[in-house]
Scaffold this motif. Sequence first.
Motif, PDB file in Angstrom:
ATOM      1  N   ILE A 103      22.508 -10.753  47.706  1.00  0.00           N
ATOM      2  CA  ILE A 103      22.902  -9.634  46.833  1.00  0.00           C
ATOM      3  C   ILE A 103      23.526  -8.514  47.672  1.00  0.00           C
ATOM      4  O   ILE A 103      24.526  -7.915  47.273  1.00  0.00           O
ATOM      5  N   SER A 104      22.973  -8.252  48.839  1.00  0.00           N
ATOM      6  CA  SER A 104      23.572  -7.232  49.718  1.00  0.00           C
ATOM      7  C   SER A 104      25.026  -7.589  50.025  1.00  0.00           C
ATOM      8  O   SER A 104      25.912  -6.738  49.951  1.00  0.00           O
ATOM      9  N   LEU A 105      25.245  -8.839  50.376  1.00  0.00           N
ATOM     10  CA  LEU A 105      26.615  -9.266  50.706  1.00  0.00           C
ATOM     11  C   LEU A 105      27.535  -9.107  49.498  1.00  0.00           C
ATOM     12  O   LEU A 105      28.656  -8.602  49.617  1.00  0.00           O
ATOM     13  N   MET A 106      27.061  -9.508  48.332  1.00  0.00           N
ATOM     14  CA  MET A 106      27.920  -9.416  47.133  1.00  0.00           C
ATOM     15  C   MET A 106      28.212  -7.956  46.786  1.00  0.00           C
ATOM     16  O   MET A 106      29.325  -7.622  46.402  1.00  0.00           O
ATOM     17  N   ASN A 107      27.209  -7.088  46.945  1.00  0.00           N
ATOM     18  CA  ASN A 107      27.448  -5.660  46.689  1.00  0.00           C
ATOM     19  C   ASN A 107      28.520  -5.120  47.644  1.00  0.00           C
ATOM     20  O   ASN A 107      29.400  -4.361  47.244  1.00  0.00           O
ATOM     21  N   ILE A 108      28.420  -5.520  48.891  1.00  0.00           N
ATOM     22  CA  ILE A 108      29.403  -5.048  49.875  1.00  0.00           C
ATOM     23  C   ILE A 108      30.807  -5.551  49.520  1.00  0.00           C
ATOM     24  O   ILE A 108      31.780  -4.801  49.531  1.00  0.00           O
ATOM     25  N   LEU A 109      30.900  -6.831  49.179  1.00  0.00           N
ATOM     26  CA  LEU A 109      32.228  -7.391  48.844  1.00  0.00           C
ATOM     27  C   LEU A 109      32.808  -6.707  47.608  1.00  0.00           C
ATOM     28  O   LEU A 109      34.010  -6.397  47.561  1.00  0.00           O
ATOM     29  N   GLU A 110      31.967  -6.446  46.623  1.00  0.00           N
ATOM     30  CA  GLU A 110      32.462  -5.760  45.413  1.00  0.00           C
ATOM     31  C   GLU A 110      32.926  -4.348  45.763  1.00  0.00           C
ATOM     32  O   GLU A 110      33.962  -3.889  45.286  1.00  0.00           O
ATOM     33  N   ALA A 111      32.146  -3.686  46.601  1.00  0.00           N
ATOM     34  CA  ALA A 111      32.513  -2.325  47.000  1.00  0.00           C
ATOM     35  C   ALA A 111      33.806  -2.337  47.824  1.00  0.00           C
ATOM     36  O   ALA A 111      34.656  -1.449  47.692  1.00  0.00           O
ATOM     37  N   MET A 112      33.983  -3.359  48.656  1.00  0.00           N
ATOM     38  CA  MET A 112      35.221  -3.462  49.446  1.00  0.00           C
ATOM     39  C   MET A 112      36.429  -3.532  48.529  1.00  0.00           C
ATOM     40  O   MET A 112      37.454  -2.898  48.769  1.00  0.00           O
ATOM     41  N   LYS A 113      36.297  -4.323  47.470  1.00  0.00           N
ATOM     42  CA  LYS A 113      37.411  -4.444  46.509  1.00  0.00           C
ATOM     43  C   LYS A 113      37.637  -3.130  45.777  1.00  0.00           C
ATOM     44  O   LYS A 113      38.750  -2.653  45.656  1.00  0.00           O
ATOM     45  N   GLU A 114      36.536  -2.564  45.298  1.00  0.00           N
ATOM     46  CA  GLU A 114      36.614  -1.338  44.495  1.00  0.00           C
ATOM     47  C   GLU A 114      37.215  -0.176  45.294  1.00  0.00           C
ATOM     48  O   GLU A 114      38.027   0.595  44.793  1.00  0.00           O
ATOM     49  N   PHE A 115      36.795  -0.062  46.573  1.00  0.00           N
ATOM     50  CA  PHE A 115      37.198   1.111  47.357  1.00  0.00           C
ATOM     51  C   PHE A 115      38.276   0.788  48.401  1.00  0.00           C
ATOM     52  O   PHE A 115      38.576   1.612  49.265  1.00  0.00           O
ATOM     53  N   GLY A 116      38.794  -0.423  48.344  1.00  0.00           N
ATOM     54  CA  GLY A 116      39.925  -0.767  49.209  1.00  0.00           C
ATOM     55  C   GLY A 116      39.602  -0.829  50.691  1.00  0.00           C
ATOM     56  O   GLY A 116      40.401  -0.411  51.525  1.00  0.00           O
ATOM     57  N   VAL A 117      38.418  -1.362  51.016  1.00  0.00           N
ATOM     58  CA  VAL A 117      38.086  -1.568  52.437  1.00  0.00           C
ATOM     59  C   VAL A 117      38.450  -3.012  52.780  1.00  0.00           C
ATOM     60  O   VAL A 117      37.922  -3.946  52.178  1.00  0.00           O
ATOM     61  N   PRO A 118      39.385  -3.225  53.729  1.00  0.00           N
ATOM     62  CA  PRO A 118      39.972  -4.566  53.839  1.00  0.00           C
ATOM     63  C   PRO A 118      39.290  -5.553  54.804  1.00  0.00           C
ATOM     64  O   PRO A 118      39.565  -6.741  54.727  1.00  0.00           O
ATOM     65  N   ASN A 119      38.437  -5.084  55.721  1.00  0.00           N
ATOM     66  CA  ASN A 119      38.039  -5.966  56.826  1.00  0.00           C
ATOM     67  C   ASN A 119      36.521  -6.127  56.951  1.00  0.00           C
ATOM     68  O   ASN A 119      35.798  -5.138  57.040  1.00  0.00           O
ATOM     69  N   LEU A 120      36.081  -7.397  57.032  1.00  0.00           N
ATOM     70  CA  LEU A 120      34.643  -7.676  57.127  1.00  0.00           C
ATOM     71  C   LEU A 120      34.345  -8.637  58.277  1.00  0.00           C
ATOM     72  O   LEU A 120      34.961  -9.697  58.389  1.00  0.00           O
ATOM     73  N   VAL A 121      33.391  -8.253  59.120  1.00  0.00           N
ATOM     74  CA  VAL A 121      32.846  -9.193  60.111  1.00  0.00           C
ATOM     75  C   VAL A 121      31.449  -9.564  59.635  1.00  0.00           C
ATOM     76  O   VAL A 121      30.627  -8.687  59.354  1.00  0.00           O
TER      77      VAL A 121
END
Length: 340
Positions: A103-121
């Motif tokens: 769930i933490s990962l999915m929240n982060i991915l959703e937030a990345m899309k919503e707020f336009g953060v492009p890069n994840l390690v």
Amino acid sequence: MKILVTGGVGYIGSHTVVELQKSGHEVVIVDNLSNSKIEVLNQIHQISGIKPECEIFNLDDRAKTFEFFKNHTDIQGIIHFAAFKAVGESVANPLKYYRNNLISLMNILEAMKEFGVPNLVFSSSCTVYGQPDELPVNEQAPIQKAMSPYGNTKQISEEIISDTILNGGIKAIALRYFNPIGAHESALIGELPLGVPNNLMPFITQTAIGIRAQLSVFGNDYNTPDGTAIRDYIHVVDLAKAHVIAVERMLHKKSKKDFEIFNLGTGNGFSVLEVINSFEKTCKAKLNYKIVGRRAGDVEQVYADTKFANDELGWKAIKSLDEMTLSAWNWEKALAKKIK
Ligand code: UD1
């Protein structure tokens, strides 16, 4: 560049924060302190001269996660360490692991899309390979059915990331760690296991310092030269440096694919007895250990083919096993002094 490090107060996270700061990046940490202590921020400050910004909350809380991103619009990349990692506990309490890690990962991915953060390690693990048919194991080796819910969260996480990036807007790099051990040369940060350690290195150092009476070596009947299991131990500072390179690769648009996966190991396999021998040499004492039966779920041997990471990232683990065991020992001694 501002980088979000989730789990940045933890073992690998704290070493990575220091390396990011050394490379000139601004860091903001999110951590829930479930397996770490807030004092680590002061230790990071002592090493780098910069106390990183840190917010304490659970990333499985979607509203708080979104609120955080709303207030931090300048984040360019995320290094996501925050996850539970105890194999045995995950067998006893699988839902705790699935809920937290996924769930933490999915929240982060959703937030990345919503707020336009492009890069994840993303912190992945060599556990996805199980017992590979071919050694050293490379990134193309088939994924094997996970031996534990913990391992399964890493496999599922990689799939979630892979499916999510197909829609565009996000790039990711998964780093499959082999066995990170050791501590920063300052002995100001290191592994801080709460309770009885599950992993070999902290159990060795705690036995040597007198916190534990005896180390159990799990099995000496494996098909290996000395009969004990073989792993690819990697110094945590070498590992931390790879994260800086990975996030910079995406920031500088050097990725060759939207989702890349790299092994992070040294390429050398060492047996449990070889680790003990190295430790006895560096700490100049005999370690009290006995051979017991195999531990359920352990594989016989695994070590990395590091060619892809070496060639593509231009990164190579350089620290020797003796440097790893010595730094772990110096850290344990520094901890003991603090407690006195
Ligand atoms: C495990 C996980 C790995 C995970 C890591 C972090 C598997 C296969 N591996 O690594 O995915 O990222 O933990 O928690 O699930 N040993 C002893 N005595 C001890 C402790 C360990 O002999 O008291 C031996 C083990 O049997 C093993 C080696 O030391 O052969 C390393 O064990 P450990 O440090 O726990 O790491 P892994 O099990 O390899």
